[in-house]
Design an enzyme around this catalytic site. Sequence first.
Site, short mmCIF file in Angstrom:
data_model
loop_
_atom_site.label_atom_id
_atom_site.label_comp_id
_atom_site.label_asym_id
_atom_site.label_seq_id
_atom_site.Cartn_x
_atom_site.Cartn_y
_atom_site.Cartn_z
N LYS A 214 -8.18 -2.56 -5.33
CA LYS A 214 -7.80 -2.76 -6.73
C LYS A 214 -8.65 -1.86 -7.63
CE LYS A 214 -4.79 -6.19 -6.35
NZ LYS A 214 -4.58 -5.98 -4.90
N SER B 187 0.85 -3.45 -4.99
CA SER B 187 0.12 -3.72 -6.23
C SER B 187 -0.51 -2.48 -6.85
CB SER B 187 -0.96 -4.78 -6.00
OG SER B 187 -2.04 -4.24 -5.25
#
Length: 204
Positions: free
Chosen positions: A159, A122
């Site tokens: 993230k 990701s």
Amino acid sequence: MKVMSEEKLTQMADFIHRYIEENNGRSPKFSEILAHMQMSNSVGYRYLTTLRDRGIVEYSGRESLAVKGQELMKTDFRSIPIFGSIPCGTPDDYRQEIQGYVALPEEWIRGDCYLLRATGDSMIDVGIDSGDLVLIRRTEAAADGQIVAVLTEEGTTLKRFRRQGMGRPWLEAENKTYPRSRRELHPEQIIVQGRALKVIKDLM
């Protein structure tokens, strides 16, 4: 007396400089130079003193070898623990046990730091691939746009932290192949555990 080879003089000088750069400013021993050059004591001494006479190295005995700027090649290191892995994908729990240590330059370290091994894809658009080590500085605060290790109700993940004004914070994945529903995460709970400082990776 046999004429010395300019090529071997260059090879010896290159070896000495490269050795010092790769060994935190430490000079090679005379025996290590001889082994690398495959020379006898007498031949190696003649070549080394020739480099000295040309001003390429400083040498006054077997344990007193130096080059110009050698002190600048020295770097202080600190052993940083690896605390398991952290998903770069769906949040998940990660193992907290220490899996080893890595010596990193002191200048990289800011505050209380540790390493996490990234898993998933990701964050590949910012150069964080599965298997990379990510240097994390412990902190409970984050600014908009920083890459952070966070705890959500589903577990821990790595993230980009997003927050506009006084609005509710959310998380952003960095993989342009993801649909928007996977790129933007809006968990109920976001607890910042640390901020990413650097990525360390192996080159195949």
